[in-house]
Scaffold this active site. Sequence first.
Site, PDB file in Angstrom:
ATOM      1  N   ASN A 104     -16.485  77.400-100.074  1.00  0.00           N
ATOM      2  CA  ASN A 104     -17.727  78.098 -99.993  1.00  0.00           C
ATOM      3  C   ASN A 104     -18.824  77.841-101.092  1.00  0.00           C
ATOM      4  OD1 ASN A 104     -19.651  80.116 -98.884  1.00  0.00           O
ATOM      5  ND2 ASN A 104     -19.147  81.595-100.691  1.00  0.00           N
ATOM      6  N   HIS A 137     -21.990  79.405-103.078  1.00  0.00           N
ATOM      7  CA  HIS A 137     -22.526  80.642-103.323  1.00  0.00           C
ATOM      8  C   HIS A 137     -23.757  80.531-104.564  1.00  0.00           C
ATOM      9  CE1 HIS A 137     -22.822  85.134-103.685  1.00  0.00           C
ATOM     10  NE2 HIS A 137     -22.790  85.004-105.163  1.00  0.00           N
ATOM     11  N   SER A 166     -22.486  78.013-107.243  1.00  0.00           N
ATOM     12  CA  SER A 166     -21.113  77.796-107.494  1.00  0.00           C
ATOM     13  C   SER A 166     -20.386  77.178-106.099  1.00  0.00           C
ATOM     14  CB  SER A 166     -20.130  78.855-107.922  1.00  0.00           C
ATOM     15  OG  SER A 166     -20.881  79.441-109.208  1.00  0.00           O
TER      16      SER A 166
HETATM   17  C1  GRF Z   1     -27.706  79.582 -99.565  1.00  0.00           C
HETATM   18  O1  GRF Z   1     -28.159  79.816-100.432  1.00  0.00           O
HETATM   19  C2  GRF Z   1     -26.013  79.842 -99.495  1.00  0.00           C
HETATM   20  O2  GRF Z   1     -25.495  79.888-100.821  1.00  0.00           O
HETATM   21  C3  GRF Z   1     -26.048  81.071 -99.065  1.00  0.00           C
HETATM   22  O3  GRF Z   1     -26.846  81.248 -98.046  1.00  0.00           O
HETATM   23  C4  GRF Z   1     -27.939  80.459 -98.225  1.00  0.00           C
HETATM   24  C5  GRF Z   1     -27.711  79.543 -96.718  1.00  0.00           C
HETATM   25  O4  GRF Z   1     -28.782  78.342 -96.748  1.00  0.00           O
HETATM   26  N1  GRF Z   1     -24.915  82.039 -98.719  1.00  0.00           N
HETATM   27  P1  GRF Z   1     -28.697  77.171 -95.564  1.00  0.00           P
HETATM   28  O5  GRF Z   1     -28.266  78.017 -94.565  1.00  0.00           O
HETATM   29  O6  GRF Z   1     -27.374  76.303 -96.007  1.00  0.00           O
HETATM   30  O7  GRF Z   1     -29.958  76.643 -95.501  1.00  0.00           O
END
Ligand code: GRF
Length: 221
Positions: free
Chosen positions: A109, A111, A138
């Site tokens: 994942n 984050h 991260s």
């Molecule tokens: C990213 O900031 C990710 O870390 C978070 O949601 C956002 C998703 O963006 N969990 P995308 O859909 O990859 O543009």
Amino acid sequence: MTKRLVILVSGRGSNLQSILAACRSGQIPDTQVVAVISNRPSARALELAMAAGIPALTVDHRDYGTRTEFDAALQKQIDEYAPDIVALAGFMRQLTTAFVRHYEGKLLNVHPSLLPAFPGLHTHAQALRQGVCWHGASVHFVTAELDAGPVIIQAAVAVLPADDEQSLATRVLDAEHRIYPQALAWLVSGRVTYAAGRTQWREPPQTATREAIAPSLESSP
Ligand code: GRF
């Protein structure tokens, strides 16, 4: 042998795009994105996948009464693609322990914070509220506890006096796009693995490689 990567999404898909670009350029070697699966039918990420000729599917969480039922259906769909790696890329669902265990060591994942700081939602607002000097992103192995799995790579982003949620989110997202392909490349090559609840390294990369620091401090007022 080519590694099979399934990507789970919920929305915009900018991390998906950065991973697809890295597969095309060879930064992530010998890897094919075999499916993109969303829990929301309206996710723009699905359009991006289709445009790239990748199977794009929805397993809509609203069709299931419980988290367990949804995760079981999602798992069934994912496993039809026999993935070596499953990457959560803006996938906004909490996953059950059974699901996470099923993909132990191959579920990653990204984050938008320097974990373990600010797990969960609204990380940029939390960073601004706390007045931290450094924020960031991260990539970590997913474990049963939300946003608590062992870290593979982080990027630090300086918080500037003029920042608001939007400006901070933009720089952090840029950092996500740099570190996620790197983490996946390490996983694909076997340089990083997961064992005994920890990130394990074969030839650990230089510390500097694992903590990409986004430029900004020198240019700040
Ligand atoms: C990213 O900031 C990710 O870390 C978070 O949601 C956002 C998703 O963006 N969990 P995308 O859909 O990859 O543009």
